[in-house]
Design an enzyme around this catalytic site. Structure first.
Site, PDB file in Angstrom:
ATOM      1  N   CYS A  49      45.108  79.206 -51.800  1.00 50.90           N
ATOM      2  CA  CYS A  49      44.768  79.269 -53.224  1.00 50.90           C
ATOM      3  C   CYS A  49      45.852  79.936 -54.077  1.00 50.90           C
ATOM      4  O   CYS A  49      46.001  79.616 -55.252  1.00 50.90           O
ATOM      5  CB  CYS A  49      43.448  80.008 -53.427  1.00 50.90           C
ATOM      6  N   CYS A  52      48.537  78.128 -56.465  1.00 52.86           N
ATOM      7  CA  CYS A  52      48.141  77.657 -57.801  1.00 52.86           C
ATOM      8  C   CYS A  52      47.564  78.771 -58.686  1.00 52.86           C
ATOM      9  O   CYS A  52      47.800  78.807 -59.880  1.00 52.86           O
ATOM     10  CB  CYS A  52      47.102  76.543 -57.698  1.00 52.86           C
ATOM     11  N   HIS A  53      46.737  79.644 -58.085  1.00 52.89           N
ATOM     12  CA  HIS A  53      46.042  80.635 -58.919  1.00 52.89           C
ATOM     13  C   HIS A  53      46.805  81.950 -59.039  1.00 52.89           C
ATOM     14  O   HIS A  53      46.458  82.786 -59.859  1.00 52.89           O
ATOM     15  CB  HIS A  53      44.640  80.909 -58.361  1.00 52.89           C
ATOM     16  N   MET A  90      41.166  70.899 -59.148  1.00 51.36           N
ATOM     17  CA  MET A  90      40.737  71.754 -58.049  1.00 51.36           C
ATOM     18  C   MET A  90      40.308  70.863 -56.870  1.00 51.36           C
ATOM     19  O   MET A  90      39.513  69.940 -57.042  1.00 51.36           O
ATOM     20  CB  MET A  90      39.554  72.596 -58.550  1.00 51.36           C
ATOM     21  N   HIS A 329      60.216  76.261 -63.655  1.00 48.36           N
ATOM     22  CA  HIS A 329      60.298  76.025 -62.212  1.00 48.36           C
ATOM     23  C   HIS A 329      61.745  75.744 -61.805  1.00 48.36           C
ATOM     24  O   HIS A 329      62.512  76.669 -61.597  1.00 48.36           O
ATOM     25  CB  HIS A 329      59.340  74.896 -61.814  1.00 48.36           C
ATOM     26  N   HIS A 371      59.883  67.249 -62.577  1.00 47.69           N
ATOM     27  CA  HIS A 371      60.349  67.966 -61.384  1.00 47.69           C
ATOM     28  C   HIS A 371      61.754  67.467 -61.043  1.00 47.69           C
ATOM     29  O   HIS A 371      61.916  66.530 -60.267  1.00 47.69           O
ATOM     30  CB  HIS A 371      59.396  67.750 -60.200  1.00 47.69           C
TER      31      HIS A 371
HETATM   32 FE1  DHE Z   1      60.573  74.033 -53.393  1.00 49.67          FE
HETATM   33  C1  DHE Z   1      63.740  74.220 -54.767  1.00 49.67           C
HETATM   34  C2  DHE Z   1      59.558  76.596 -55.341  1.00 49.67           C
HETATM   35  C3  DHE Z   1      57.336  73.511 -52.355  1.00 49.67           C
HETATM   36  C4  DHE Z   1      61.650  71.683 -51.160  1.00 49.67           C
HETATM   37  N1  DHE Z   1      61.482  75.192 -54.796  1.00 49.67           N
HETATM   38  C5  DHE Z   1      62.787  75.089 -55.250  1.00 49.67           C
HETATM   39  C6  DHE Z   1      63.005  76.055 -56.294  1.00 49.67           C
HETATM   40  C7  DHE Z   1      61.826  76.731 -56.449  1.00 49.67           C
HETATM   41  C8  DHE Z   1      60.868  76.190 -55.509  1.00 49.67           C
HETATM   42  C9  DHE Z   1      61.543  77.854 -57.426  1.00 49.67           C
HETATM   43  C10 DHE Z   1      64.307  76.258 -57.080  1.00 49.67           C
HETATM   44  C11 DHE Z   1      65.211  77.210 -56.374  1.00 49.67           C
HETATM   45  C12 DHE Z   1      66.534  77.397 -57.083  1.00 49.67           C
HETATM   46  O1  DHE Z   1      67.141  76.404 -57.513  1.00 49.67           O
HETATM   47  O2  DHE Z   1      66.973  78.545 -57.198  1.00 49.67           O
HETATM   48  N2  DHE Z   1      58.749  74.874 -53.806  1.00 49.67           N
HETATM   49  C13 DHE Z   1      58.569  75.925 -54.629  1.00 49.67           C
HETATM   50  C14 DHE Z   1      57.162  76.279 -54.680  1.00 49.67           C
HETATM   51  O3  DHE Z   1      56.651  77.264 -55.280  1.00 49.67           O
HETATM   52  C15 DHE Z   1      56.411  75.208 -54.007  1.00 49.67           C
HETATM   53  C16 DHE Z   1      55.780  74.357 -55.099  1.00 49.67           C
HETATM   54  C17 DHE Z   1      55.212  75.600 -53.168  1.00 49.67           C
HETATM   55  C18 DHE Z   1      55.468  76.557 -52.048  1.00 49.67           C
HETATM   56  O4  DHE Z   1      54.492  77.087 -51.560  1.00 49.67           O
HETATM   57  O5  DHE Z   1      56.597  76.796 -51.672  1.00 49.67           O
HETATM   58  C19 DHE Z   1      57.552  74.477 -53.298  1.00 49.67           C
HETATM   59  N3  DHE Z   1      59.645  72.792 -52.000  1.00 49.67           N
HETATM   60  C20 DHE Z   1      58.331  72.752 -51.725  1.00 49.67           C
HETATM   61  C21 DHE Z   1      58.044  71.803 -50.673  1.00 49.67           C
HETATM   62  O6  DHE Z   1      56.898  71.554 -50.172  1.00 49.67           O
HETATM   63  C22 DHE Z   1      59.310  71.122 -50.320  1.00 49.67           C
HETATM   64  C23 DHE Z   1      59.228  69.675 -50.767  1.00 49.67           C
HETATM   65  C24 DHE Z   1      59.632  71.111 -48.830  1.00 49.67           C
HETATM   66  C25 DHE Z   1      60.002  72.449 -48.246  1.00 49.67           C
HETATM   67  O7  DHE Z   1      61.072  72.548 -47.653  1.00 49.67           O
HETATM   68  O8  DHE Z   1      59.220  73.378 -48.388  1.00 49.67           O
HETATM   69  C26 DHE Z   1      60.294  71.904 -51.187  1.00 49.67           C
HETATM   70  N4  DHE Z   1      62.366  73.110 -53.030  1.00 49.67           N
HETATM   71  C27 DHE Z   1      62.600  72.215 -52.029  1.00 49.67           C
HETATM   72  C28 DHE Z   1      64.006  71.852 -52.037  1.00 49.67           C
HETATM   73  C29 DHE Z   1      64.614  72.572 -53.086  1.00 49.67           C
HETATM   74  C30 DHE Z   1      63.559  73.364 -53.691  1.00 49.67           C
HETATM   75  C31 DHE Z   1      64.659  70.857 -51.090  1.00 49.67           C
HETATM   76  C32 DHE Z   1      66.080  72.557 -53.519  1.00 49.67           C
HETATM   77  C33 DHE Z   1      66.420  71.285 -54.208  1.00 49.67           C
HETATM   78  C34 DHE Z   1      67.843  71.212 -54.629  1.00 49.67           C
HETATM   79  O9  DHE Z   1      68.391  70.098 -54.558  1.00 49.67           O
HETATM   80  O10 DHE Z   1      68.426  72.217 -55.033  1.00 49.67           O
END
Ligand code: DHE
Length: 545
Positions: A49, A52-53, A90, A329, A371
Site C-alpha cells: 500500500c 501509492c498511499h 484502488m 517523478h 512517464h
Molecule cells: Fe523506476 C527510474 C521510481 C518502479 C524501472 N524510477 C526511476 C526514477 C524514479 C523511479 C524516481 C528516476 C531516477 C532518476 O532518474 O534519478 N520506479 C520508481 C517507483 O517509485 C516505482 C513506481 C515503484 C517502486 O516501488 O519502485 C518504480 N521502475 C519501477 C519498475 O517496476 C521498473 C519498471 C522495473 C524495476 O527495475 O524495478 C522500473 N525506473 C526503472 C528504470 C529507470 C527508473 C529502468 C531508469 C530509466 C532511465 O532510462 O534512466
C-alpha cells in the site's frame, strides 16, 4: 483522475523498508488489535500500500489514509473498499483473492491507528554503513583491462539485487555484482570510470571500471528506501561528488565522489507547492547533474518542487527552489543539455527548467500520467528539435518542441501526438545517429502489447509504427516476458531490450540492429535474473538519449 491498472502494477512493488524497524503505535482511539494482527497489517501495508498511499499515509497516487479520515469512515466502510476496490483505482484485494476476509478486517482496523513511522537515518547511521572497500590510493592509475568500457552496459537484475556488466562489443557478461535490494538504476561518473547503483533499500554501490575485473570500491546505505543517484558533471567537478535521494527518510545526501563519504544531508520535508500545507514525507524522485552550473537538480515528488542544489560550497549550501507541480517523478535533458524536462505525473504536466538561467520556463499540459524515463530527443521533420514522452495512462506518444531559438513558436508546446500500441508504456528512446523512435509498453494488460515494442520512423512519422515481437525472438518459456526499456550502444546502431520474466523463469536481453530492425543477438544466461534497466556507460554518463 482515476488510476489505471498499469499504474498500479507499477507502484505496488514492495518497499525496501523492514517493517520491524517501524515502531507500533496501537492507540486507544483505534479499534482493538492484537500485536500479531498489527505486525501482519504493518507488513502488508509496507509491501502493498505504501507505494501509492505513502509510508505516513498522506496520499500520493492513492488517497490519504490518515486517522482523522479513516476513523470517520469506520471499519465496515474500509472493509468494503479494500474488498471491492474503487473505480478511482484502488485494487480489489478481496474479490481478487489476494487477501482473505479476515485479513481485510485486520487491515481495516489497522488503518484507524496512527501509522508506524520508520526511523530517521542521519550521519551516524550513514557512517555506520559506509565502507571503502578499495581506497582511492590503492585503485589502478590507468585502465587495467581490455574492455571498451564506454560500451559496457550496467544491467539491473531487479529480483536478485545485482547488476550484470555486459560487454557491449562481445555481448558477454563481464561480471555480476551484488548490489542493494531490488536495485533500481545505475548512473555513471562524468569521466566514465565509475558506476553508481542504488537499491530500493537505499544502498549505494560504487563500481570501478578500470580494475582488471570491475568490482565495487565503496558502499553506503543512505536511508531505508531510495530510487535515485547521480554524480557531479559540471566542468571542474567531474567525479568530485555523488548525490542520492531517498524516499525514506525524505532527504538527499551529497557524498564524496571517490569514497562515498557522506558530506551533507538535507531534509525535503516542508510545504507543498500548491496548497502550501506541510508534508512530512516528500520523496526524492529523479536527480540530474547540471552541465551549466555546479548543481544537482532534484525532483521532490510530494511537494512538487524542483531544487537546484549548488555543490560549490557545502558549508554554505545554496538551494534554489523552483515551483513546479505535484507529483514529480522522472525526466531528462533536451538535446542541448540546457533544459530539464520532467513529469509531474498526477498533474499531467511536463515541467521545463532552464538550468542555465535557473528558472522554470514552462509547465505544459499533456495527457494522462506522462512517464518519460529520461525521454527521447530527435529532430522532427516539421517542428525541429523535440523531446518525447510516452504515458502510463494512455497510448499517446507526445512530442514537445525544445528549441526556443530557431523554432520559438513551438518551444515547450506539444507539437505532435502519435498513437502507440497502448498504455502501460514506461520508456521511449532514440539516439542522435538513429532514425528510429522506440516506445515500450511493458505494463499493458495485453500480452501481445507488453511483449513487443513499437518503432516509428522519425522521417515518416505519419506512417505509424512497426511492431517487433521482441519476447518471441527471445524464445523463452512461460512467464510475463515484459519487454522493457530500450537502450542504445555507444555507436547508436544497436538497441537493447530487456525481456523481463518472473524471478524463477528465464529472462533475456534482445539486441536489435537499429537500421534493419532485425534481430542481432539474444543474450541468455542463468545469471540474468529479471533484467530491467540497462545503462550504457557512454550514453548514460554523457546524457545521450
Ligand atoms: Fe523506476 C527510474 C521510481 C518502479 C524501472 N524510477 C526511476 C526514477 C524514479 C523511479 C524516481 C528516476 C531516477 C532518476 O532518474 O534519478 N520506479 C520508481 C517507483 O517509485 C516505482 C513506481 C515503484 C517502486 O516501488 O519502485 C518504480 N521502475 C519501477 C519498475 O517496476 C521498473 C519498471 C522495473 C524495476 O527495475 O524495478 C522500473 N525506473 C526503472 C528504470 C529507470 C527508473 C529502468 C531508469 C530509466 C532511465 O532510462 O534512466
Amino acid at each position: 483522475p482515476g488510476t489505471t491498472d498499469s499504474e498500479l502494477a507499477y507502484q505496488s512493488a514492495p518497499t525496501g523498508i523492514d517493517p520491524a524497524l517501524a515502531k507500533n503505535m496501537v492507540t486507544s482511539e483505534g479499534p482493538a488489535m492484537t500485536s500479531d494482527e498489527f505486525d501482519f497489517a504493518k507488513k502488508v501495508f509496507f509491501e502493498r500500500c505504501a507505494g501509492c498511499h505513502g509510508v505516513l499515509r498522506k496520499g500520493a497516487t492513492g488517497k490519504p489514509l490518515t486517522t482523522d479520515i479513516t476513523r470517520e469512515k469506520g471499519t465496515d466502510y474500509l472493509k468494503t473498499l479494500i474488498t471491492y476496490g474503487s473505480p478511482a483505482g484502488m485494487p480489489n484485494w478481496g474479490t481478487s483473492g489476494d487477501l482473505t476476509e479476515k485479513q481485510i478486517d485486520v487491515m481495516a482496523r489497522y488503518l484507524q491507528h496512527e501509522p508506524p513511522q520508520p526511523p530517521e537515518w542521519g550521519m551516524k547511521e550513514m557512517k555506520n554503513t559506509w565502507e571503502v572497500l578499495v581506497p582511492a590510493e590503492a585503485r589502478p592509475k590507468k585502465k587495467m583491462n581490455n574492455y571498451n568500457i564506454g560500451n559496457i552496459f550496467s544491467v539491473t537484475l531487479r529480483d536478485s539485487g545485482e547488476v550484470a556488466l555486459i560487454d557491449g562489443d562481445t555481448k558477454k557478461i563481464i561480471s555480476v555484482i551484488k548490489t542493494g535490494y531490488a536495485v533500481h538504476i545505475s548512473r555513471i561518473s562524468a569521466s566514465g570510470r565509475y558506476i553508481f547503483t542504488i537499491g530500493r533499500d537505499a544502498k549505494i554501490d560504487m563500481i570501478d571500471l578500470w580494475m582488471k575485473t570491475p568490482a565495487r570500491v565503496a558502499t553506503i546505505k543512505v536511508g531505508l528506501e531510495a530510487r535515485s543517484v547521480e554524480t557531479s558533471k559540471y566542468h571542474g567537478y567531474e567525479d568530485k561528488y555523488a548525490v542520492a535521494g531517498s524516499y525514506w527518510p525524505p532527504q538527499y545526501v551529497v557524498m564524496d565522489g571517490d569514497t562515498l563519504e557522506p558530506l551533507k544531508i538535507v531534509s525535503t520535508r516542508g510545504m507543498t507547492v500548491d496548497t502550501q500545507d506541510y508534508h512530512p514525507e516528500p520523496r526524492v524522485a529523479a536527480i540530474v547533474a547540471s552541465h551549466q552550473h555546479p548543481e544537482f537538480i532534484i525532483n521532490v515528488k510530494e511537494t512538487g518542487k524542483i531544487l537546484l542544489v549548488n555543490y560549490e560550497d557545502l558549508d554554505n549550501l545554496q538551494v534554489k527552489t523552483i515551483n513546479a507541480a505535484r507529483y514529480l517523478h522522472d525526466g531528462g535533458w533536451d538535446v542541448t543539455h540546457r533544459y530539464f524536462l520532467t513529469a509531474a505525473n498526477q498533474s499531467n504536466k511536463i515541467a521545463v527548467v532552464d538550468s542555465k538561467d535557473r528558472k522554470l520556463v514552462a509547465l505544459t499540459d499533456v495527457d494522462k500520467i506522462p512517464h518519460p524515463g529520461r525521454g527521447a530527443n530527435l529532430t522532427d521533420p516539421k517542428y525541429g528539435p523535440v523531446w518525447v514522452t510516452s504515458a502510463l495512462g494512455n497510448d499517446k506518444v507526445t512530442f514537445m518542441g525544445t528549441d526556443p531559438e530557431k523554432h520559438k513558436a513551438n518551444a515547450w508546446k506539444v507539437v505532435r501526438v502519435l498513437n502507440g500500441q497502448g498504455g502501460g508504456s514506461l520508456f521511449v528512446k532514440s539516439h542522435p545517429k538513429s532514425k528510429n523512435l522506440w516506445v515500450d509498453s511493458p505494463l499493458n494488460p495485453e500480452p501481445a502489447i507488453s511483449q513487443s515494442v513499437a518503432v516509428f520512423d522519425i522521417n515518416n512519422l505519419d506512417k505509424g509504427y512497426e511492431v517487433l515481437p521482441i519476447a518471441e525472438w527471445a524464445g523463452l518459456g512461460e512467464g510475463p516476458k515484459r519487454v522493457v526499456q530500450p537502450e542504445y550502444n555507444v555507436a547508436g546502431d544497436e538497441v537493447w531490450f530487456s525481456v523481463w520474466n518472473g524471478k524463477d523463469q528465464e529472462s533475456a536481453i534482445v539486441v536489435v540492429d537499429d537500421k534493419t530492425r532485425k534481430l542481432k543477438k539474444v543474450i541468455k544466461d542463468k545469471r540474468l535474473v529479471t533484467p530491467t534497466g540497462k545503462f550504457n556507460v557512454t550514453n548514460t554518463g554523457k546524457d545521450i538519449y
